[in-house]
Design an enzyme around this catalytic site. Structure first.
Site, PDB file in Angstrom:
ATOM      1  N   ARG A 143       0.812  -1.217   0.000  1.00  0.00           N
ATOM      2  CA  ARG A 143       0.000   0.000   0.000  1.00  0.00           C
ATOM      3  C   ARG A 143       0.848   1.270   0.000  1.00  0.00           C
ATOM      4  O   ARG A 143       0.345   2.345  -0.297  1.00  0.00           O
ATOM      5  CB  ARG A 143      -0.915  -0.002   1.223  1.00  0.00           C
ATOM      6  CG  ARG A 143      -1.871  -1.185   1.283  1.00  0.00           C
ATOM      7  CD  ARG A 143      -2.575  -1.244   2.618  1.00  0.00           C
ATOM      8  NE  ARG A 143      -3.490  -2.393   2.722  1.00  0.00           N
ATOM      9  CZ  ARG A 143      -4.091  -2.774   3.830  1.00  0.00           C
ATOM     10  NH1 ARG A 143      -3.898  -2.096   4.944  1.00  0.00           N
ATOM     11  NH2 ARG A 143      -4.892  -3.832   3.844  1.00  0.00           N
ATOM     12  N   LYS A 251       1.298 -18.258   8.883  1.00  0.00           N
ATOM     13  CA  LYS A 251       0.576 -18.459  10.135  1.00  0.00           C
ATOM     14  C   LYS A 251       0.392 -17.100  10.816  1.00  0.00           C
ATOM     15  O   LYS A 251       1.125 -16.155  10.489  1.00  0.00           O
ATOM     16  CB  LYS A 251       1.325 -19.434  11.038  1.00  0.00           C
ATOM     17  CG  LYS A 251       2.554 -18.852  11.743  1.00  0.00           C
ATOM     18  CD  LYS A 251       3.091 -19.822  12.735  1.00  0.00           C
ATOM     19  CE  LYS A 251       4.156 -19.172  13.601  1.00  0.00           C
ATOM     20  NZ  LYS A 251       3.674 -18.186  14.558  1.00  0.00           N
ATOM     21  N   ASP A 338       0.411 -18.590  19.309  1.00  0.00           N
ATOM     22  CA  ASP A 338       1.650 -18.293  18.605  1.00  0.00           C
ATOM     23  C   ASP A 338       2.554 -19.514  18.476  1.00  0.00           C
ATOM     24  O   ASP A 338       3.222 -19.686  17.451  1.00  0.00           O
ATOM     25  CB  ASP A 338       2.398 -17.162  19.330  1.00  0.00           C
ATOM     26  CG  ASP A 338       3.549 -16.614  18.501  1.00  0.00           C
ATOM     27  OD1 ASP A 338       3.402 -16.506  17.272  1.00  0.00           O
ATOM     28  OD2 ASP A 338       4.605 -16.296  19.079  1.00  0.00           O
ATOM     29  N   HIS A 343       3.801 -24.798  16.325  1.00  0.00           N
ATOM     30  CA  HIS A 343       5.144 -25.359  16.477  1.00  0.00           C
ATOM     31  C   HIS A 343       5.153 -26.601  17.365  1.00  0.00           C
ATOM     32  O   HIS A 343       5.673 -27.660  16.986  1.00  0.00           O
ATOM     33  CB  HIS A 343       6.091 -24.318  17.058  1.00  0.00           C
ATOM     34  CG  HIS A 343       6.229 -23.083  16.229  1.00  0.00           C
ATOM     35  ND1 HIS A 343       5.938 -23.049  14.885  1.00  0.00           N
ATOM     36  CD2 HIS A 343       6.628 -21.832  16.552  1.00  0.00           C
ATOM     37  CE1 HIS A 343       6.159 -21.834  14.416  1.00  0.00           C
ATOM     38  NE2 HIS A 343       6.571 -21.080  15.412  1.00  0.00           N
ATOM     39  N   LYS A 443       8.350 -16.751  26.709  1.00  0.00           N
ATOM     40  CA  LYS A 443       9.238 -15.644  26.391  1.00  0.00           C
ATOM     41  C   LYS A 443       9.927 -15.162  27.663  1.00  0.00           C
ATOM     42  O   LYS A 443       9.441 -15.395  28.769  1.00  0.00           O
ATOM     43  CB  LYS A 443       8.450 -14.498  25.744  1.00  0.00           C
ATOM     44  CG  LYS A 443       7.980 -14.825  24.318  1.00  0.00           C
ATOM     45  CD  LYS A 443       7.402 -13.598  23.642  1.00  0.00           C
ATOM     46  CE  LYS A 443       7.080 -13.887  22.178  1.00  0.00           C
ATOM     47  NZ  LYS A 443       8.293 -14.168  21.384  1.00  0.00           N
TER      48      LYS A 443
END
Length: 592
Positions: A143, A251, A338, A343, A443
C-alpha cells in the site's frame, strides 16, 4: 558378428476331430522358424539382439529347452548385461538440487516486517546459490507509495541487514532487477485488475509460461480478501498448458477452531487443496527435517520408540527475547496461538507418528493427522489440571535488566495474555498409550533453546544399586536450535579400581560433523513451494485437528476468574505451577 536369434517354439494344435495329446505321452517339437529381422530403426552394426536387449525385450531361448529351469538357464546364458555408468568421485555424496520451473512470484504485504526480515533475504540466498530459475520475476504488492527503483533500494537495505550470507554486488544487482513494485489496496478491485494485466505483460515480455506463486505475508485478517480477489480475477485457474498456480499462506491460520474452518472454506472456494501451502517455518528447520531421517533410517531406534521403553517425552521451545515491537500483535495472540497450536503440536506429531507408507506429502501428513486426532481432547476440568499459563514480570536476562510484559509498548497494563504455557498431553493410540508428553514454551526465559527429549524408562532391575552413584535412565535429546544436534545419555564405568558408574553423553553436532552452512527454514520452505513439494506444509484437516486441541484451552481460560499475573520473573524458567505440573508425576523438567 551378431549372433542370429534362435528360433522360438511353436504351440501344437490338435485337429478338430482328434483329442489333444498331453506332454506325458507326446513330446512336441517346434518346426523351424526363420530368424527375426532387426527393426529398421536399429543401427546395422548393432544387430537385432542388441537392440532388443536395450529395449528390455525377452532374449531368445534354445529350441530344445522344455522345462522352466532349462528356459531360465538358456535365457541367462544369452542375456547381455548393461555396463554400469562410470561414477564421478568428485560428485560422491553430493545432493543434486532441483531448480523450479520459470514463474512469477507475487508477495502481498511486501512492505511488512516479515517480508523484509525473512522472505526477501531467503529469496536472495536462493538466487545466490543458483536455485532460482533464470526466468523468474517477483511482483511486490503493498500500500505504500513506492516505485520500482525506490522499493529496490529499500530491499537492498534489508538484505544488507538481514541476509544470512552477503551477496556479491553483481548478484545482488541481478536479484533486485527481478523485482517490480505494484501499489494497491487489497480491497480495491481496480488494483487487482491492474495486477492481472501486469502479470500477463510480464509473461509476454519474458516468455513466461504463466506459472504464478502467490505469497500472503499480510495480517491474517486480509487472507480471505486477497484470496477472493484472486478468484475474481481468475488467477487461481490452472488451465491445460497454461501453467500452475499456488498460494502460500503464513501463520497464524485462524484464531480458533471456528475461524480456521471458516478460512479453510474461503480458501477452498477459490483454490484446490493441492494448490494451498500453509507455512510453519519450524517444519523447515534442518533438525526437524532430520527427525524423520533419524527415526526411519536407523534400525536401532525405531524398535524402542514406543510405550514399552519410553517413560515420557518433553518438548521445549524457549525464547529469551520479549515481544519486542510486536506488542499489539502479541496482545491478540499469546503463547497458545503463537507456538502451542502450531510449532509444539507439529513436533509432537513428528515424534509420535507411525512410519508413512511412502515419503510423499499426503502419506506424511496422513500420519501426522492421526497423531493429532489421537490426543485426548481438553475440557474445562482437564485444562485446570494439565495446563499452566504464565506472564513474565520485570527481571534480568543475560545480565541485563528487562521490563515486564505489562510494561511493553502497545500492551494493556492489566493484560491477561499468556507469554508462557505448559501442558501435559496424552496420545491415546497403540504405540503411546500411557506415555505423557510435556510441552512448554515461553518468552523472557533464561536462554533461547528448542529441544525434544525422549526420556527412556529405567532398567527393570537395579543391578548396580550398591555403587556410589546410580546411573540415570537413558535420554535422547534432539536439539532444534541453537547448536543443532543429537545427544544420547548412558551410564559408563569410571576407569580405576572398584565399581563407580557415571552418566556420560555422546554428542553429535551438525556444525562439526558436516561443516556445511545450513539453509534458513524460509529458504527451504519457499523453494519447496516453488517445486510443488507440500511435505513440510500443513493441510486443512491438520490445521483443524491442531485447533481442536488448542481452542478448548482458550475457551476454558475465558470462563475462569482473572489469573494472578505476572507469575514469573524474566530470566527464570517459568511459573512454579509449571514445575508442579510435572513433579506431581514424579518427574522434572530437563535442564537445558
Amino acid at each position: 558378428m551378431a549372433k542370429p536369434k534362435a528360433p522360438t517354439r511353436a504351440k501344437a494344435k490338435a485337429p478338430a476331430n482328434e483329442p489333444a495329446k498331453t506332454l506325458a505321452t507326446t513330446t512336441l517339437k517346434a518346426p523351424p522358424k526363420p530368424p527375426t529381422q532387426p527393426h529398421p530403426s536399429h543401427h546395422p552394426a548393432d544387430g537385432g539382439s542388441k537392440g532388443e536387449a536395450e529395449e528390455g525385450m525377452v532374449p531368445a531361448v534354445a529350441a530344445d529347452a522344455l522345462s522352466i529351469r532349462d528356459m531360465r538357464l538358456a535365457r541367462d546364458g544369452q542375456r547381455k548385461r548393461r555396463q554400469a555408468p562410470e561414477k564421478n568421485p568428485l560428485r560422491e555424496g553430493l545432493r543434486l538440487e532441483r531448480v523450479p520451473d520459470p514463474h512469477t512470484m507475487v508477495i502481498f504485504g511486501a512492505t511488512g516486517d516479515l517480508s523484509h526480515r525473512k522472505v526477501f533475504p531467503a529469496l536472495a540466498q536462493l538466487w545466490r546459490t543458483n536455485l532460482l530459475p533464470a526466468d523468474w520475476m517477483l511482483v511486490a504488492v503493498g500500500r505504500r507509495p513506492y516505485d520500482d527503483d525506490s522499493f529496490r533500494e529499500e530491499i537492498g537495505n534489508s538484505l544488507d541487514k538481514w541476509s544470512r550470507v552477503p551477496l556479491e554486488p553483481e548478484a545482488e544487482r541481478q536479484f533486485l532487477d527481478r523485482i517490480v513494485y505494484h501499489r494497491g489496496d487489497f480491497a480495491d478491485d481496480a488494483a487487482f485488475d491492474k495486477l492481472t494485466k501486469r502479470l500477463a505483460e510480464i509473461d509476454t515480455e519474458h516468455g513466461m509460461p504463466g506459472n504464478y506463486l502467490f505469497y500472503l505475508a499480510t495480517q491474517p485478517s486480509a487472507f480471505g480478501t486477497i484470496v477472493a480477489q484472486l478468484g475474481r480475477c481468475g488467477l487461481d485457474h490452472e488451465r491445460h498448458g497454461a501453467g500452475w498456480r499456488r498460494i502460500v499462506i503464513e501463520k497464524p491460520f485462524g484464531r480458533d477452531l471456528e475461524s480456521a474452518k471458516r478460512l479453510n472454506r474461503e480458501v477452498g472456494k477459490v483454490f484446490r487443496e493441492s494448490q494451498v501451502y500453509r507455512i510453519d517455518h519450524y517444519l523447515g528447520k534442518e533438525t526437524v527435517r532430520n527427525l524423520l531421517v533419524f527415526r526411519f533410517s536407523n534400525g536401532i531406534f525405531e524398535p524402542l520408540w514406543n510405550r514399552r521403553y519410553v517413560d515420557h517425552v518433553q518438548i521445549t521451545v524457549a525464547e529469551s527475547i520479549g515481544v519486542e515491537e510486536r506488542g499489539a500483535f502479541y496482545e491478540e495472540t499469546g503463547a497458545t496461538r503463537d507456538v502451542l497450536q502450531n510449532h509444539l503440536l507439529q513436533l509432537v506429531s513428528l515424534v509420535a507418528m507411525e512410519p508413512p507408507a511412502t515419503f510423499e506429502a499426503d502419506a506424511l501428513r496422513d500420519e501426522k493427522v492421526k497423531v493429532l486426532r489421537a490426543i485426548d481432547p481438553f475440557n474445562r476440568s482437564s485444562v485446570a489440571q494439565n495446563v499452566v499459563r504464565g506472564q513474565y514480570g520485570p527481571g534480568w536476562v543475560a545480565a541485563q535488566a528487562v521490563k515486564g510484559y505489562r510494561q511493553e509498548d502497545d500492551v494493556d497494563p492489566k493484560s491477561e495474555t499468556e507469554t508462557y504455557v505448559a501442558a501435559r498431553l496424552q496420545v491415546d493410540d497403540w504405540r503411546w498409550s500411557g506415555v505423557p508428553f510435556y510441552l512448554r514454551t515461553g518468552k523472557r526465559l533464561p536462554k533461547r533453546a528448542s529441544e525434544i527429549a525422549i526420556q527412556f524408562s529405567a532398567v527393570p532391575h537395579r543391578l548396580f544399586a550398591d555403587t556410589a552413584t546410580d546411573p540415570q535412565p537413558n535420554l535422547l535429546a534432539i536439539r532444534i536450535q541453537p547448536d543443532e544436534g543429537i545427544l544420547l545419555r548412558f551410564g559408563s564405568k569410571v576407569p580405576g579400581l572398584g565399581m563407580e558408574i557415571r552418566t556420560v553423553n555422546m554428542d553429535f553436532t551438525y556444525g562439526s560433523a558436516f561443516s556445511v552452512d545450513a539453509p534458513d527454514a524460509y529458504e527451504t520452505l519457499i523453494l519447496d513451494s516453488m517445486l510443488g513439494d507440500a511435505s513440510l506444509f500443513t493441510r486443512a484437516d491438520e490445521v483443524e485437528a491442531a485447533w481442536s486441541i488448542a481452542s478448548p484451552i482458550l475457551d476454558a481460560w475465558i470462563e475462569e476468574p482473572a489469573p494472578d499475573l505476572p507469575n514469573y520473573a524474566a530470566g527464570t524458567w517459568g511459573p512454579d505451577a509449571a514445575d508442579a505440573l510435572i513433579e506431581r508425576d514424579g518427574r522434572r523438567w530437563r535442564r537445558i
